[in-house]
Design a protein around this motif. Structure first.
Motif, PDB file in Angstrom:
ATOM      1  N   ILE A 246      42.756   5.531 -22.775  1.00  0.00           N
ATOM      2  CA  ILE A 246      43.691   6.011 -21.749  1.00  0.00           C
ATOM      3  C   ILE A 246      42.974   7.075 -20.917  1.00  0.00           C
ATOM      4  CG2 ILE A 246      45.832   7.329 -21.355  1.00  0.00           C
ATOM      5  CD1 ILE A 246      46.903   6.068 -23.967  1.00  0.00           C
TER       6      ILE A 246
ATOM      7  N   TYR B 204      43.614  10.422 -19.001  1.00  0.00           N
ATOM      8  CA  TYR B 204      44.619  11.483 -18.967  1.00  0.00           C
ATOM      9  C   TYR B 204      44.350  12.449 -17.815  1.00  0.00           C
ATOM     10  CZ  TYR B 204      45.792  10.150 -23.785  1.00  0.00           C
ATOM     11  OH  TYR B 204      46.173   9.469 -24.917  1.00  0.00           O
TER      12      TYR B 204
ATOM     13  N   GLU C 104      49.571  10.444 -19.175  1.00  0.00           N
ATOM     14  CA  GLU C 104      48.752   9.244 -19.127  1.00  0.00           C
ATOM     15  C   GLU C 104      48.752   8.689 -17.709  1.00  0.00           C
ATOM     16  OE1 GLU C 104      50.079   6.436 -22.012  1.00  0.00           O
ATOM     17  OE2 GLU C 104      50.020   7.886 -23.677  1.00  0.00           O
TER      18      GLU C 104
ATOM     19  N   SER D  49      46.049   3.106 -18.558  1.00  0.00           N
ATOM     20  CA  SER D  49      45.963   2.679 -19.954  1.00  0.00           C
ATOM     21  C   SER D  49      45.282   1.312 -20.025  1.00  0.00           C
ATOM     22  CB  SER D  49      47.363   2.621 -20.582  1.00  0.00           C
ATOM     23  OG  SER D  49      48.196   1.728 -19.864  1.00  0.00           O
TER      24      SER D  49
END
Length: 292
Positions: A125, A127, A137, A140
């Motif tokens: 992911i 971030y 997030e 993904s």
């Protein structure tokens, strides 16, 4: 164009080069040896600092010191002082996932991604960590979150998942750090190396290290064209960043991770830090963004 090596110390996985314009030094990490290296170009000396386990990237803070990502945590570190202060830990991360590459963005946030340590499953992911250490997030379904940077006008973010043969460009709002529509900026040849770390120059072109491809390639993200190729004397260049006076030096990290003894004997500089002047090309980089 021939890069010059700084052979010691050799990094198992050299990564995350970042220029410190306050001290006139280059910092980078060795992920597998849990180290931060700091080069003084004037003397050629390198200081090595023991860092948290699986340290993966390092970025400057506007208030001083550095943020460091390592395994599941973010630390604050001040050179010259002992210890790393943990400021954030992602408790939800699986044990076989870790932080990888990251940068401070024009929005003042820390953009840092995770990866499946086996580099098989899409567990990673990307971030966004805000200056008050809240995180969200952003992207993904990533196998290995890697290089990223922003356009000169800050309206696009360029992004790499090393196991996808393209460089994505996302519409970017630098005021609130939101991502918009994505487009393919560069389509890569799957027969060449895996795209790894990247850096942008003052003309808005992106430089990408190709792990396994023995080269660093300069691309035009507007039309996807290949502009130039820097052939490397090592199989696994891992990342690149501009530094030095006027940001006219390109620094390139490399790795010897996964190489057999015979392969390493063929490439004794695997894991070295390299540098090359870009002034003759009329190319320079830009000052890194700072967290906060």
């Amino acid at each position: 164009m021939k890069p010059i090596s700084i052979a010691e110390p050799l990094s198992q996985i050299g990564e995350g080069p970042c220029w410190d314009d306050n001290e006139g030094q280059l910092l980078w990490v060795d992920i597998m040896k849990d180290r931060i290296h700091r080069l003084c170009p004037e003397t050629g000396s390198v200081e090595t600092i023991d860092a948290p386990k699986l340290v993966s990237t390092i970025i400057p803070c506007a208030s001083g010191g550095w943020l460091v990502s390592a395994y599941h945590s973010i630390f604050h570190w001040t050179p010259g002082k002992k210890g790393f202060e943990e400021v954030l830990r992602l408790e939800n991360l699986p044990s076989d996932v870790r932080f990888n590459d990251g940068k401070a963005g024009p929005d003042g946030a820390f953009w840092v991604g995770t990866m499946d340590m086996a580099e098989v499953k899409a567990k990673g992911i990307l971030y966004r960590i805000s200056p008050d250490f809240q995180y969200e997030e952003k992207i993904s379904g990533i196998i290995c979150s890697n290089g990223l940077d922003w356009s000169l006008t800050h309206d696009e973010m360029y992004y790499i998942d090393s196991h996808v043969p393209r460089i994505q460009a996302y519409a970017f709002d630098s005021k609130n750090g939101t991502l918009g529509e994505a487009r393919t900026a560069v389509t890569l040849d799957e027969k060449s190396g895996l795209p790894d770390g990247m850096s942008i120059d003052h003309k808005g072109m992106i430089w990408v290290a190709e792990w396994g491809g023995s080269r660093v390639v300069r691309w035009n993200p507007a039309d996807g064209s290949q502009l130039s190729v820097l052939e490397m004397p090592v199989p696994q260049p891992s990342s690149c960043a501009f530094g030095g006076e006027n940001y006219e030096t390109l620094y390139i990290t490399s790795a010897y991770q996964g190489m057999s003894d015979s392969k390493r004997s063929e490439h004794p500089l695997a894991g070295a830090l390299f540098h090359m002047s870009t002034s003759d090309m009329g190319i320079r980089g830009r000052r890194p963004f700072r967290f906060g």
